[in-house]
Motif scaffolding. Structure first.
Motif, PDB file in Angstrom:
ATOM      1  N   VAL A 187       0.863  -1.188   0.000  1.00 42.96           N
ATOM      2  CA  VAL A 187       0.000   0.000   0.000  1.00 42.96           C
ATOM      3  C   VAL A 187       0.898   1.236   0.000  1.00 42.96           C
ATOM      4  N   LYS A 188       0.377   2.334  -0.521  1.00 50.98           N
ATOM      5  CA  LYS A 188       1.154   3.580  -0.543  1.00 50.98           C
ATOM      6  C   LYS A 188       0.315   4.755  -0.055  1.00 50.98           C
ATOM      7  N   PRO A 189       0.005   4.804   1.223  1.00 44.69           N
ATOM      8  CA  PRO A 189      -0.721   5.979   1.706  1.00 44.69           C
ATOM      9  C   PRO A 189       0.186   7.212   1.758  1.00 44.69           C
ATOM     10  N   VAL A 225       5.213   4.810   2.393  1.00 39.60           N
ATOM     11  CA  VAL A 225       4.534   6.004   2.902  1.00 39.60           C
ATOM     12  C   VAL A 225       5.147   7.221   2.220  1.00 39.60           C
ATOM     13  N   SER A 226       4.289   8.032   1.612  1.00 39.08           N
ATOM     14  CA  SER A 226       4.810   9.251   0.973  1.00 39.08           C
ATOM     15  C   SER A 226       4.435  10.448   1.825  1.00 39.08           C
ATOM     16  N   ALA A 227       5.318  11.421   1.839  1.00 38.27           N
ATOM     17  CA  ALA A 227       5.094  12.599   2.674  1.00 38.27           C
ATOM     18  C   ALA A 227       5.513  13.869   1.933  1.00 38.27           C
ATOM     19  N   GLY A 228       5.062  13.991   0.676  1.00 39.49           N
ATOM     20  CA  GLY A 228       5.349  15.205  -0.088  1.00 39.49           C
ATOM     21  C   GLY A 228       6.838  15.487  -0.133  1.00 39.49           C
ATOM     22  N   PRO A 229       7.250  16.759   0.081  1.00 38.44           N
ATOM     23  CA  PRO A 229       8.677  17.098  -0.010  1.00 38.44           C
ATOM     24  C   PRO A 229       9.524  16.406   1.054  1.00 38.44           C
ATOM     25  N   GLY A 231       9.503  13.332   1.537  1.00 39.23           N
ATOM     26  CA  GLY A 231       9.998  12.105   0.920  1.00 39.23           C
ATOM     27  C   GLY A 231       9.199  10.858   1.200  1.00 39.23           C
ATOM     28  N   VAL A 232       9.922   9.740   1.289  1.00 43.82           N
ATOM     29  CA  VAL A 232       9.299   8.413   1.267  1.00 43.82           C
ATOM     30  C   VAL A 232       9.909   7.532   2.351  1.00 43.82           C
ATOM     31  N   LEU A 233       9.060   6.717   2.971  1.00 42.70           N
ATOM     32  CA  LEU A 233       9.538   5.631   3.839  1.00 42.70           C
ATOM     33  C   LEU A 233       9.109   4.333   3.195  1.00 42.70           C
ATOM     34  N   ILE A 244      14.791  11.129   0.503  1.00 42.80           N
ATOM     35  CA  ILE A 244      14.413  12.552   0.506  1.00 42.80           C
ATOM     36  C   ILE A 244      14.654  13.083  -0.912  1.00 42.80           C
ATOM     37  N   PRO A 245      13.618  13.642  -1.524  1.00 37.35           N
ATOM     38  CA  PRO A 245      13.779  14.144  -2.901  1.00 37.35           C
ATOM     39  C   PRO A 245      14.551  15.465  -2.914  1.00 37.35           C
ATOM     40  N   PRO A 246      15.082  15.834  -4.090  1.00 39.75           N
ATOM     41  CA  PRO A 246      15.713  17.159  -4.179  1.00 39.75           C
ATOM     42  C   PRO A 246      14.668  18.258  -4.033  1.00 39.75           C
ATOM     43  N   HIS A 247      15.113  19.426  -3.645  1.00 43.36           N
ATOM     44  CA  HIS A 247      14.203  20.568  -3.521  1.00 43.36           C
ATOM     45  C   HIS A 247      13.929  21.115  -4.925  1.00 43.36           C
ATOM     46  N   SER A 252       2.832  21.490  -9.996  1.00 43.42           N
ATOM     47  CA  SER A 252       1.618  20.743  -9.615  1.00 43.42           C
ATOM     48  C   SER A 252       2.014  19.397  -9.021  1.00 43.42           C
ATOM     49  N   THR A 253       1.478  19.090  -7.869  1.00 42.92           N
ATOM     50  CA  THR A 253       1.803  17.803  -7.226  1.00 42.92           C
ATOM     51  C   THR A 253       0.832  16.692  -7.654  1.00 42.92           C
ATOM     52  N   VAL A 254      -0.142  17.014  -8.488  1.00 45.47           N
ATOM     53  CA  VAL A 254      -1.119  15.981  -8.890  1.00 45.47           C
ATOM     54  C   VAL A 254      -0.398  14.876  -9.669  1.00 45.47           C
ATOM     55  N   GLY A 255      -0.533  13.651  -9.206  1.00 45.09           N
ATOM     56  CA  GLY A 255       0.117  12.533  -9.909  1.00 45.09           C
ATOM     57  C   GLY A 255       1.467  12.157  -9.327  1.00 45.09           C
ATOM     58  N   ALA A 256       1.944  12.904  -8.327  1.00 41.76           N
ATOM     59  CA  ALA A 256       3.257  12.584  -7.735  1.00 41.76           C
ATOM     60  C   ALA A 256       3.209  11.228  -7.039  1.00 41.76           C
ATOM     61  N   GLY A 257       2.132  10.997  -6.286  1.00 42.79           N
ATOM     62  CA  GLY A 257       2.006   9.728  -5.574  1.00 42.79           C
ATOM     63  C   GLY A 257       1.867   8.557  -6.546  1.00 42.79           C
ATOM     64  N   ASP A 258       1.142   8.773  -7.635  1.00 46.56           N
ATOM     65  CA  ASP A 258       0.969   7.713  -8.639  1.00 46.56           C
ATOM     66  C   ASP A 258       2.304   7.391  -9.300  1.00 46.56           C
ATOM     67  N   SER A 288       7.959  14.864 -11.278  1.00 51.73           N
ATOM     68  CA  SER A 288       6.568  15.106 -11.701  1.00 51.73           C
ATOM     69  C   SER A 288       6.019  16.427 -11.165  1.00 51.73           C
ATOM     70  N   VAL A 289       6.533  16.901 -10.031  1.00 51.16           N
ATOM     71  CA  VAL A 289       5.942  18.114  -9.451  1.00 51.16           C
ATOM     72  C   VAL A 289       6.370  19.387 -10.191  1.00 51.16           C
ATOM     73  N   ARG A 290       7.370  19.247 -11.084  1.00 49.86           N
ATOM     74  CA  ARG A 290       7.837  20.443 -11.811  1.00 49.86           C
ATOM     75  C   ARG A 290       6.863  20.873 -12.901  1.00 49.86           C
TER      76      ARG A 290
HETATM   77  N1  LIG Z   1       7.235  19.510  -3.207  1.00 50.33           N
HETATM   78  C1  LIG Z   1       7.843  18.378  -3.564  1.00 50.33           C
HETATM   79  N2  LIG Z   1       9.162  18.376  -3.880  1.00 50.33           N
HETATM   80  C2  LIG Z   1       9.795  17.253  -4.230  1.00 50.33           C
HETATM   81  N3  LIG Z   1       9.197  16.058  -4.294  1.00 50.33           N
HETATM   82  C3  LIG Z   1       7.887  15.986  -3.993  1.00 50.33           C
HETATM   83  C4  LIG Z   1       7.137  17.130  -3.609  1.00 50.33           C
HETATM   84  N4  LIG Z   1       5.862  16.755  -3.380  1.00 50.33           N
HETATM   85  C5  LIG Z   1       5.816  15.424  -3.612  1.00 50.33           C
HETATM   86  N5  LIG Z   1       7.030  14.953  -3.970  1.00 50.33           N
HETATM   87  C6  LIG Z   1       7.411  13.569  -4.259  1.00 50.33           C
HETATM   88  O1  LIG Z   1       6.255  12.858  -4.642  1.00 50.33           O
HETATM   89  C7  LIG Z   1       5.975  11.820  -3.686  1.00 50.33           C
HETATM   90  C8  LIG Z   1       4.480  11.661  -3.543  1.00 50.33           C
HETATM   91  O2  LIG Z   1       3.927  12.868  -3.078  1.00 50.33           O
HETATM   92  P1  LIG Z   1       2.749  12.927  -2.006  1.00 50.33           P
HETATM   93  O3  LIG Z   1       3.215  12.389  -0.723  1.00 50.33           O
HETATM   94  O4  LIG Z   1       2.234  14.322  -2.057  1.00 50.33           O
HETATM   95  O5  LIG Z   1       1.741  11.857  -2.631  1.00 50.33           O
HETATM   96  P2  LIG Z   1       0.177  11.866  -2.819  1.00 50.33           P
HETATM   97  O6  LIG Z   1      -0.459  12.741  -1.793  1.00 50.33           O
HETATM   98  O7  LIG Z   1      -0.239  10.456  -2.916  1.00 50.33           O
HETATM   99  O8  LIG Z   1       0.092  12.523  -4.242  1.00 50.33           O
HETATM  100  P3  LIG Z   1      -1.137  12.584  -5.286  1.00 50.33           P
HETATM  101  O9  LIG Z   1      -2.326  11.892  -4.644  1.00 50.33           O
HETATM  102  O10 LIG Z   1      -1.360  14.053  -5.490  1.00 50.33           O
HETATM  103  O11 LIG Z   1      -0.628  11.893  -6.499  1.00 50.33           O
HETATM  104  C9  LIG Z   1       6.699  12.253  -2.412  1.00 50.33           C
HETATM  105  O12 LIG Z   1       6.987  11.148  -1.579  1.00 50.33           O
HETATM  106  C10 LIG Z   1       7.942  12.909  -2.995  1.00 50.33           C
HETATM  107  O13 LIG Z   1       8.914  11.943  -3.348  1.00 50.33           O
END
Ligand SMILES: Nc1ncnc2c1ncn2[C@@H]1O[C@H](COP(=O)(O)OP(=O)(O)OP(=O)(O)O)[C@@H](O)[C@H]1O
Ligand SMILES: O=P(O)(O)OC[C@@]1(O)O[C@H](CO)[C@@H](O)[C@@H]1O
Length: 324
Positions: A187-189, A225-229, A231-233, A244-247, A252-258, A288-290
Motif C-alpha cells: 500500500v502507498k498511503p 509512505v509518501s510525505a510530499g517534499p 519524501g518516502v519511507l 528525501i527528494p531534491p528541492h 503541480s503535485t497531482v500525480g506525484a504519488g501515482d 513530476s511536481v515540476r
Molecule cells: N514539493 C515536492 N518536492 C519534491 N518532491 C515531492 C514534492 N511533493 C511530492 N514529492 C514527491 O512525490 C511523492 C508523492 O507525493 P505525495 O506524498 O504528495 O503523494 P500523494 O499525496 O499520494 O500525491 P497525489 O495523490 O497528489 O498523487 C513524495 O513522496 C515525494 O517523493
C-alpha cells in the motif's frame, strides 16, 4: 519487462488549470488548461508503460465521453480493458497556482451496479486463468465510485491475492482500512491517509516510521509512505529505507504519488536493489511536481535528480516490525 494490470474503478478526466493565484468568488484568468485522461490507476499505467512494461488498464469508464481515454491509451500503448458503463466519466478540476498550491475538486464518479461489478470480476477471473494474459502484478488505485463499497474492494484484493498475484493498493479512508485487512502486497498511503488509518496525526518522521512499521506488522509486505517534499519511507522484508527528494519549484503535485507507486513497482518487478529502486522512484515523483502530469524519466536532467535524491537505510529498524 513485466505484465501489469492497473484497475481504476473511478477514473477521471482531469481538467488541470494553471493560474497565477486563485481568487474564490471572482473571475479568474488561466495561464494554461489541459484535459487529460486520468485517475490514479491510469496515471500509474502511464508511468509503467513509459518505463517499458506491458500494461493493461481496466475499471469502469462512462461510455458517453471515453474519446480522450481511447486516444490516451493508444498513445500510451496500453491495452484497453475498461468496461463501458452508461453515462459520463467524472471531470476533476485541479487548480494549480503559481506558488505550487493545488486545489483538487473531485467528483463522486459514475454509479456502478452489481451487474457491472460482476462483469469486472468475471473478466478478471478469465484474464488470470489465461497464461498468455495473466498479469505479473495488479495495481488498484483511487477512490471507489458510488455503488462500490469498501468491502467490495477488500473482497477484490483478497480474490487477487488468493489467485497468487501481487496486489498494490493506493486508496484512502475506509476503503484503505478494509483493503489493508485483506493483506494486499503493498500500500502507498500519503501522510494524511496513513494518519486516518493509524488514528493519530503523523507530522514527524518518527511517527510516520512507526505507522509504516505497523503497516508492515499488519502483513503488508511493501509498506510505502509518501510525505510530499519530506519524501518516502519504505518498509519491506529486505529492510527499511528513507528517501528525501531534491528541492524543486512546484508547478503541480497531482500525480506525484501515482508516479512514486508506479516507479517503485517497476523497480521491484525489475529486481533492482532496494536502494536503486527507491532512488529512481523518489526522483521520478519529484520530477513530476515540476509540471502538470506524471514524472518523465526521459527529462534531460533526470540522472542529476537521481543523484540529488538522498536514500538511506534505516539500520536501527528491524524488519520484524519494531524500532530498535
Ligand atoms: N514539493 C515536492 N518536492 C519534491 N518532491 C515531492 C514534492 N511533493 C511530492 N514529492 C514527491 O512525490 C511523492 C508523492 O507525493 P505525495 O506524498 O504528495 O503523494 P500523494 O499525496 O499520494 O500525491 P497525489 O495523490 O497528489 O498523487 C513524495 O513522496 C515525494 O517523493
Ligand atoms: O478521487 P480519487 O480517485 O481519490 O483521486 C482521483 C485523482 O485526484 O487522483 C489522480 C491524482 O493522483 C488524479 O488524476 C485524479 O483526478
Amino acid at each position: 519487462m513485466a505484465r501489469v494490470l492497473t484497475l481504476t474503478l473511478n477514473p477521471a478526466l482531469d481538467l488541470s488549470v494553471g493560474l497565477e493565484r486563485l481568487v474564490p468568488g471572482k473571475v479568474n484568468r488561466t495561464r494554461e488548461t489541459h484535459l487529460t485522461a486520468a485517475g490514479k490507476g491510469v496515471n500509474v499505467a502511464r508511468v509503467l508503460a513509459d518505463l517499458g512494461h506491458d500494461v493493461t488498464v481496466s475499471g469502469f469508464l462512462g461510455a458517453d465521453n471515453d474519446g480522450p481515454f481511447l486516444r490516451a491509451f493508444e498513445s500510451m500503448k496500453v491495452e484497453d480493458a475498461f468496461l463501458r458503463v452508461p453515462g459520463e466519466t467524472r471531470i476533476n478540476a485541479k487548480l494549480a497556482e503559481a506558488d505550487g498550491r493545488v486545489t483538487d475538486i473531485n467528483g463522486p464518479g459514475t454509479a456502478i451496479d452489481a451487474t457491472d461489478w460482476q462483469r469486472l470480476l468475471d473478466g478478471l477471473d478469465t484474464r488470470i486463468g489465461d497464461s498468455r494474459r495473466r498479469p505479473d502484478a495488479v495495481v488498484i488505485a483511487g477512490s471507489l465510485p458510488p455503488g462500490i463499497a469498501p468491502d467490495n474492494l477488500a473482497a477484490l484484493t483478497a480474490r487477487l491475492r488468493d489467485a497468487g498475484l501481487p496486489v498494490w493498493v493506493d486508496t484512502s479512508g475506509e476503503a484503505l482500512a478494509l483493503a489493508i485487512d485483506a493483506r494486499p502486497t503493498a500500500v502507498k498511503p500519503n501522510e494524511q491517509e496513513l494518519a486516518a488509518w493509524a488514528g493519530e496525526s503523523l507530522d514527524t518522521g518518527e511517527a510516520r516510521l512507526k505507522a509504516a512499521l505497523r503497516l508492515y506488522a499488519a502483513g503488508i509486505e511493501e509498506a510505502v509512505v509518501s510525505a510530499g517534499p519530506a519524501g518516502v519511507l519504505w518498509v519491506s522484508r529486505r529492510g527499511a529505507w528513507q528517501a528525501i527528494p531534491p528541492h524543486l519549484a512546484v508547478a503541480s503535485t497531482v500525480g506525484a504519488g501515482d508516479t512514486l507507486l508506479a516507479a517503485l513497482l517497476h523497480g521491484v518487478l525489475s529486481g533492482h536493489p532496494p536502494e536503486q529502486a527507491l532512488r529512481l522512484a523518489t526522483a521520478l515523483s519529484a520530477e513530476s511536481v515540476r509540471h502538470m502530469g506524471v514524472g518523465n524519466a526521459h527529462a534531460d536532467d533526470f540522472p542529476q535528480l537521481q543523484q540529488q535524491t538522498r536514500v538511506r537505510r534505516l539500520n536501527d529498524v528491524d524488519a520484524g516490525g519494531a524500532l530498535a
